[in-house]
Design a protein around this motif. Structure first.
Motif, mmCIF file in Angstrom:
data_model
loop_
_atom_site.group_PDB
_atom_site.id
_atom_site.type_symbol
_atom_site.label_atom_id
_atom_site.label_comp_id
_atom_site.label_asym_id
_atom_site.label_seq_id
_atom_site.Cartn_x
_atom_site.Cartn_y
_atom_site.Cartn_z
ATOM 1 N N HIS A 1 0.916 -1.352 -0.116
ATOM 2 C CA HIS A 1 0.075 -0.197 0.140
ATOM 3 C C HIS A 1 0.798 1.146 -0.034
ATOM 4 O O HIS A 1 2.008 1.251 0.661
ATOM 5 N N LEU A 2 0.433 2.211 -0.596
ATOM 6 C CA LEU A 2 1.259 3.594 -0.758
ATOM 7 C C LEU A 2 0.385 4.528 -0.414
ATOM 8 O O LEU A 2 -0.888 4.677 -0.800
ATOM 9 N N ILE A 3 0.686 5.500 0.608
ATOM 10 C CA ILE A 3 -0.129 6.402 1.471
ATOM 11 C C ILE A 3 0.551 7.854 0.945
ATOM 12 O O ILE A 3 1.442 8.071 1.002
ATOM 13 N N CYS A 4 -0.711 8.756 0.963
ATOM 14 C CA CYS A 4 -0.205 10.163 0.836
ATOM 15 C C CYS A 4 0.219 10.686 2.173
ATOM 16 O O CYS A 4 1.382 11.424 2.247
ATOM 17 N N GLY A 5 -0.318 10.345 3.316
ATOM 18 C CA GLY A 5 -0.068 10.726 4.769
ATOM 19 C C GLY A 5 1.421 10.585 5.155
ATOM 20 O O GLY A 5 1.774 9.389 5.133
ATOM 21 N N GLY A 6 1.818 11.641 5.519
ATOM 22 C CA GLY A 6 3.284 11.556 6.048
ATOM 23 C C GLY A 6 4.464 11.405 5.283
ATOM 24 O O GLY A 6 5.540 11.192 5.550
ATOM 25 N N PHE A 7 4.056 11.499 3.733
ATOM 26 C CA PHE A 7 4.906 11.292 2.829
ATOM 27 C C PHE A 7 5.173 12.541 1.958
ATOM 28 O O PHE A 7 4.222 13.034 1.571
ATOM 29 N N SER A 8 6.418 12.870 1.533
ATOM 30 C CA SER A 8 6.782 13.857 0.621
ATOM 31 C C SER A 8 6.600 13.265 -0.646
ATOM 32 O O SER A 8 6.894 12.189 -0.956
ATOM 33 N N LYS A 9 6.330 14.041 -1.753
ATOM 34 C CA LYS A 9 6.545 13.479 -3.047
ATOM 35 C C LYS A 9 7.746 12.774 -3.298
ATOM 36 O O LYS A 9 7.832 11.838 -4.220
ATOM 37 N N ARG A 10 8.872 13.383 -2.931
ATOM 38 C CA ARG A 10 10.151 13.109 -3.219
ATOM 39 C C ARG A 10 10.175 11.493 -2.517
ATOM 40 O O ARG A 10 10.790 10.750 -3.005
ATOM 41 N N GLU A 11 9.687 11.490 -1.273
ATOM 42 C CA GLU A 11 9.924 10.083 -0.581
ATOM 43 C C GLU A 11 9.101 9.225 -1.190
ATOM 44 O O GLU A 11 9.561 8.027 -1.232
ATOM 45 N N THR A 12 7.925 9.560 -1.758
ATOM 46 C CA THR A 12 7.198 8.580 -2.442
ATOM 47 C C THR A 12 7.915 8.327 -3.657
ATOM 48 O O THR A 12 7.787 6.901 -3.877
ATOM 49 N N GLU A 13 8.572 8.757 -4.328
ATOM 50 C CA GLU A 13 9.154 8.522 -5.853
ATOM 51 C C GLU A 13 10.468 7.398 -5.056
ATOM 52 O O GLU A 13 10.640 6.561 -5.802
ATOM 53 N N ASP A 14 11.034 7.800 -4.019
ATOM 54 C CA ASP A 14 12.217 7.028 -3.624
ATOM 55 C C ASP A 14 11.498 5.473 -3.375
ATOM 56 O O ASP A 14 12.193 4.608 -3.734
ATOM 57 N N ALA A 15 10.441 5.670 -2.723
ATOM 58 C CA ALA A 15 9.827 4.352 -2.110
ATOM 59 C C ALA A 15 9.387 3.601 -3.484
ATOM 60 O O ALA A 15 9.772 2.396 -3.490
ATOM 61 N N LEU A 16 8.724 4.181 -4.449
ATOM 62 C CA LEU A 16 8.470 3.749 -5.656
ATOM 63 C C LEU A 16 9.790 3.003 -6.552
ATOM 64 O O LEU A 16 9.593 1.902 -6.798
ATOM 65 N N ILE A 17 10.681 3.796 -6.347
ATOM 66 C CA ILE A 17 12.103 3.325 -7.058
ATOM 67 C C ILE A 17 12.491 2.148 -6.330
ATOM 68 O O ILE A 17 12.760 1.073 -6.994
ATOM 69 N N ASP A 18 12.542 1.958 -5.002
ATOM 70 C CA ASP A 18 12.955 0.950 -4.059
ATOM 71 C C ASP A 18 11.987 -0.261 -4.631
ATOM 72 O O ASP A 18 12.324 -1.370 -4.863
#
Ligand SMILES: Cc1cc2nc3c(=O)[nH]c(=O)nc-3n(C[C@H](O)[C@H](O)[C@H](O)COP(=O)(O)OP(=O)(O)OC[C@H]3O[C@@H](n4cnc5c(N)ncnc54)[C@H](O)[C@@H]3O)c2cc1C
Length: 317
Positions: free
Chosen positions: A94-111
């Protein structure tokens, strides 16, 4: 493999499970202990929830309170890798908006892409415990729709850095949440469905529903979605009731009704062992009816109750 590929190739209703990362301080073995018995049912994929960080106030030695950030259930990405390595089953983080910046989200998606994950369930997340309404991070997303657009951008090779417009294209299959009894913040069902349609139009490949205890609510929801032009698969989310307290906790937390027939039976029980039997039987009847109706997948929220889910699934596979 993608969730929608599993669905396309299936000859019958599929099974999937959803798990929570263990509390910080516990080992990955608690995940294996939880899933081991359920693997005999050959789930097509396993969802792993994501948990936002929270702010708590901790008293320091000098008596002054300090605001600190804690994440009680980290590990979603690592658990997905572990599940795929250990069981050779697809993981759906699951990927959530809460607590994440767009940049952190991008890094998680790359991982996630690098460890071979082909799927994500894109969600907004709930408000932080100390907030009444959901507040995005300063550099984060307000709605699941915005997060979804970030994932579809990455699927098109568009990264946040302005100079990467033709980067590696990820191929995430994207699921989103749907609410047979309406999302609690939506003014009405029609508006909620309009926003759901916007997620599908922006690239969501399938919908997973909030739990429900009355199948009629799911069937009506599917019909309303189809009437709104939403054509993607709609996967029912299912959870057992195992104790009396849940009669008030579930409606309060998840904003869903418990049918009178079920609550009457539960109220008659003297102890929670009996409640578990009633809840198991109810979930079994729900599952049988949904399977007969040809739903694509039966998705079980296992939440610490693998034995109950085992007892249900063994009767329907
Ligand atoms: C299957 C499933 C799995 C879940 N897993 C997790 C998890 O792992 N971690 C977690 O923290 N939470 C999880 N949740 C809870 C979820 O995050 C909450 O229900 C949250 O309140 C809403 O998320 P959403 O993705 O539906 O949000 P959205 O789709 O963003 O919708 C939120 C609200 O905003 C409205 N809305 C949407 N778009 C707009 C717009 N453009 N303008 C105005 N209003 C709009 C919607 O009608 C709705 O009322 C899960 C829920 C489900 C059903």
């Amino acid at each position: 493999m993608k969730v929608t590929e599993h669905i396309k190739q299936a000859k019958d209703t599929l099974i999937s499970f959803e798990i929570l990362p263990p509390l910080k301080g516990k080992t990955i073995n608690s995940i294996y202990d939880h899933l081991d018995p359920l693997m005999e049912f050959k789930p097509s994929y396993i969802n792993v929830t994501y948990h936002r960080s929270e702010h708590v106030f901790k008293k320091k030695a000098d008596g002054v309170f300090e605001k600190v950030e804690v994440r009680k259930r980290p590990g979603t990405v690592g658990i997905c890798a572990a599940i795929m390595n250990y069981y050779h089953v697809d993981a759906v983080p699951h990927l959530i908006c809460g607590g994440f910046s767009k940049r952190e989200t991008e890094d998680a998606l790359i991982d996630l892409n690098f460890i071979g994950v082909d799927n994500v369930l894109v969600l907004r997340g709930d408000a932080a415990k100390n907030e009444t309404f959901f507040e995005p991070e300063p550099e984060g997303h307000r709605f699941a729709l915005d997060l979804l657009k970030q994932v579809t951008n990455l699927n098109n090779g568009i990264y946040l850095e302005e100079d990467i417009r033709d980067g590696f294209r990820t191929k995430f299959d994207i699921g989103v949440a749907g609410y047979p009894e309406k999302h609690f913040e939506a003014p009405n069902m029609d508006t909620d469905l309009t926003y759901l349609k916007a997620k599908v139009d922006a690239g969501a490949d399938y919908i997973v529903t909030q739990m429900f205890f009355d199948n009629q609510k799911y069937f009506e929801f599917v019909k309303k979605c189809r009437d709104h032009g939403i054509e993607v698969p709609i996967i029912p989310g299912l959870k057992p009731i195992t104790n009396k307290k849940q009669l008030s906790v579930i409606p309060r937390t998840f904003h869903v009704d418990i049918p009178a027939h079920l609550s009457d039976e539960i109220l008659k029980c003297k102890e929670d062992k009996e409640v578990e039997l009633v809840g198991t039987e109810w979930l079994l009847q729900q599952s049988r009816e949904l399977k007969k109706a040809g739903v694509p997948v039966l998705h079980y929220y296992t939440l610490g109750k693998p034995k109950v889910i085992w007892n249900v699934v063994k009767e329907i596979v």
